[in-house]
Design a protein around this motif. Structure first.
Motif, short mmCIF file in Angstrom:
data_model
loop_
_atom_site.label_atom_id
_atom_site.label_comp_id
_atom_site.label_asym_id
_atom_site.label_seq_id
_atom_site.Cartn_x
_atom_site.Cartn_y
_atom_site.Cartn_z
N GLY A 1 40.47 55.32 55.53
CA GLY A 1 40.51 56.51 54.94
C GLY A 1 40.39 56.69 53.39
N GLY A 2 41.03 55.73 52.83
CA GLY A 2 40.89 55.67 51.22
C GLY A 2 39.79 55.39 50.50
N SER A 3 39.82 55.19 49.30
CA SER A 3 38.68 55.06 48.53
C SER A 3 39.03 54.05 47.35
CB SER A 3 38.22 56.46 47.56
OG SER A 3 37.77 57.17 48.55
N LEU A 4 37.90 53.36 46.97
CA LEU A 4 38.09 52.19 45.94
C LEU A 4 36.77 52.30 45.31
CD1 LEU A 4 40.34 50.30 45.41
CD2 LEU A 4 38.94 48.69 46.92
N ARG A 5 36.60 51.91 44.09
CA ARG A 5 35.53 51.74 43.20
C ARG A 5 35.51 50.40 42.59
NH1 ARG A 5 33.51 54.73 37.72
NH2 ARG A 5 34.92 53.47 36.73
N LEU A 6 34.36 49.68 42.90
CA LEU A 6 34.10 48.38 42.48
C LEU A 6 33.36 48.49 41.15
CD1 LEU A 6 33.52 46.22 45.68
CD2 LEU A 6 35.61 46.60 44.73
N SER A 7 33.69 47.86 40.36
CA SER A 7 32.71 47.46 38.85
C SER A 7 31.98 46.31 38.80
CB SER A 7 33.56 47.82 37.71
OG SER A 7 34.14 48.87 37.85
N CYS A 8 30.92 46.23 38.42
CA CYS A 8 30.04 44.93 38.06
C CYS A 8 29.58 45.08 36.53
CB CYS A 8 29.00 44.94 38.99
SG CYS A 8 27.83 43.59 38.45
N ALA A 9 29.87 44.18 35.75
CA ALA A 9 29.52 43.90 34.37
C ALA A 9 28.35 43.27 34.47
CB ALA A 9 30.52 43.62 33.60
N ALA A 10 26.93 43.45 33.99
CA ALA A 10 25.93 42.87 33.78
C ALA A 10 25.39 42.67 32.44
CB ALA A 10 24.69 43.67 34.55
N SER A 11 24.76 41.12 32.08
CA SER A 11 24.44 41.08 31.01
C SER A 11 23.14 40.16 31.06
CB SER A 11 25.52 40.39 30.12
OG SER A 11 26.17 39.29 30.52
N GLY A 12 22.32 40.34 29.90
CA GLY A 12 21.33 39.49 29.91
C GLY A 12 20.21 40.06 29.43
#
Length: 121
Positions: free
Chosen positions: A15-26
């Protein structure tokens, strides 16, 4: 060449929440789609969401539609996966990847190391 690095996994109650992050480069990042995939133990890698870096259009798997949302911040070269109303069956290693097609993991040549998401019941 594109590099992606995930972060933000962890343990959360159902029932909870989570935020994933993705650092992109190129240098050619604008030509790619940034996708999120997940893989649970004993299961195949599964498409979750994808976002077109150039125009921001998103694609969401039916299994998570209405609960998960993909977004990007061009200025920071970041892609996010907001996960709401999490369920125990969402438990998996989540991967960020850069590719040229929407949902087929074999068309994504660049992958991050993955981040574990565990949802307790």
């Amino acid at each position: 060449q594109v590099q992606v690095v995930e972060s933000g996994g962890g343990l959360v109650q159902a029932g909870g929440s989570l935020r994933l992050s993705c650092a992109a480069s190129g240098r050619t990042l604008s030509r790619y789609i940034i996708g999120w995939f997940r893989q649970a133990p004993g299961k195949e890698r599964e498409f979750v969401t994808a976002i077109n870096w150039s125009d921001g259009s998103t694609y969401v798997a039916d299994t998570v539609k209405g609960r998960f949302t993909g977004s990007r911040d061009n200025a920071k070269n970041m892609v996010y996966l907001q996960m709401n109303r999490l369920k125990p069956e969402d438990t998996a290693v989540y991967y960020c990847a850069a590719g040229r097609d929407g949902s087929d993991p074999s068309l994504y040549p660049y992958w991050g190391q993955g981040t574990q998401v565990t949802v307790s019941s």
